[in-house]
Enzyme design. Structure first.
Site, PDB file in Angstrom:
ATOM      1  N   GLU A  85       0.851  -1.187   0.000  1.00  0.00           N
ATOM      2  CA  GLU A  85       0.000   0.000   0.000  1.00  0.00           C
ATOM      3  C   GLU A  85       0.891   1.243   0.000  1.00  0.00           C
ATOM      4  O   GLU A  85       2.006   1.218   0.504  1.00  0.00           O
ATOM      5  CB  GLU A  85      -0.889  -0.023   1.248  1.00  0.00           C
ATOM      6  N   LYS A 144      -9.589   1.473  -2.447  1.00  0.00           N
ATOM      7  CA  LYS A 144      -9.793   0.893  -1.121  1.00  0.00           C
ATOM      8  C   LYS A 144     -11.177   1.259  -0.576  1.00  0.00           C
ATOM      9  O   LYS A 144     -11.562   2.433  -0.551  1.00  0.00           O
ATOM     10  CB  LYS A 144      -8.696   1.414  -0.187  1.00  0.00           C
ATOM     11  N   CYS A 162      -5.163  -3.519   2.678  1.00  0.00           N
ATOM     12  CA  CYS A 162      -4.915  -3.303   4.103  1.00  0.00           C
ATOM     13  C   CYS A 162      -6.145  -3.466   4.997  1.00  0.00           C
ATOM     14  O   CYS A 162      -6.585  -4.584   5.239  1.00  0.00           O
ATOM     15  CB  CYS A 162      -4.256  -1.937   4.304  1.00  0.00           C
TER      16      CYS A 162
END
Length: 282
Positions: free
Chosen positions: A46, A118, A159
């Site tokens: 990330e 995300k 994540c």
């Protein structure tokens, strides 16, 4: 897809700085090392391109997607090396007030094969002095993404997404056999939950989990946990990095193991409808 269901996957572990040019050079060298060692798919963490938390500096280093030199660099690298290059995420400017935390998957032709924003924002209070409000600067995505690789189907996440198992089950039910979880995990949460969460997601979905991570003390002041990891559909750790060192880990991925795990415990097809009721006091 190819009848060959085996390939080498490599994960790049890095400590991204505030200097975009330096990051492109150092991470590019590790991508080359991974490809040179035989990897056909290479994933970075990330916020690969730059890790910046100072709101005054962010507009200077976080650019729109169109004409972004970093994207051109990664596309050229994928084509030159003939690999599937998965940039775990990078911050990009959008038409909205907030940035996007966006993953990019480049095909060996250099063409963009997939992008993913995300979905779940890291808005947490870990402890005294450790507050994160990702949604203040980044807009959440609204769609999960699958991408077809020559060997199987990849589900793309980032994540904090890993704490939402419904997303992973949905990806597996939609056809994912590999799930990417590039990350920039904090040290306290990493020590407590990183391995448990990722092994659980692999076991629940019966997918390979590939999680490249940031490691060490970033220039912006953030401490990241590292431990980039590749996990089998049975929950076995196939390769793992340490918590501090930049470098590359790799493992042979045999997607026949997905079929094997799912035939042994067909939990993805054993769903049963149910209601939730609250018991009345006796």
């Amino acid at each position: 897809m190819s009848e060959n269901r085996q390939f080498t996957a490599a994960l790049v572990q890095t400590c991204t700085s505030r200097d975009v040019a330096r990051n492109l050079s150092e991470i590019g060298a590790m991508i080359r090392d991974a490809a040179g060692a035989g990897a056909s798919y290479v994933q970075t963490p990330e916020v690969t391109t730059v890790l910046e938390t100072d709101s005054k500096r962010m507009p200077d280093v976080i650019l729109p997607e169109e004409g972004n030199p970093a994207l051109g660099h990664y596309a050229d690298l994928a084509k030159e090396l003939g690999i599937w290059l998965h940039i775990g995420s990078m911050a990009v400017a959008t038409d909205e007030p907030r940035y996007a935390n966006r993953a990019y998957l480049f095909a060996p032709t250099g063409q963009l094969a997939a992008r993913y924003d995300k979905i779940h924002m890291f808005d947490v209070q870990i402890g005294e002095g450790q507050t994160y409000r990702e949604s203040k600067r980044y807009a959440p995505g609204t769609a999960s993404v699958l991408a077809d690789l020559p060997w199987g189907t990849l589900g793309i996440t980032i994540c904090y997404d890993m704490r939402f198992p419904g997303l992973y089950r949905a990806l597996a039910k939609a056809g994912a056999e590999l799930i990417a979880v590039p990350s920039s995990f904090t040290v306290p949460t990493g020590r407590a939950h990183w391995h448990t969460l990722l092994r659980a997601r692999a076991i629940e979905t019966q997918c390979f989990v590939l999680a490249a991570a940031q490691a060490g003390d970033n220039e912006c002041g953030r401490q990241t946990y590292g431990h980039s990891i590749i996990i089998s559909p049975w929950g076995e750790v196939l390769a793992e990095a340490d918590g501090e060192t930049a470098g590359v880990i790799a493992a042979t991925i045999d997607l026949a193991e997905v079929d094997k795990a799912r035939s042994r415990i067909p939990s993805l097809t054993n769903d049963q409808p149910f209601d939730i009721v609250r018991a009345e006091p006796i």
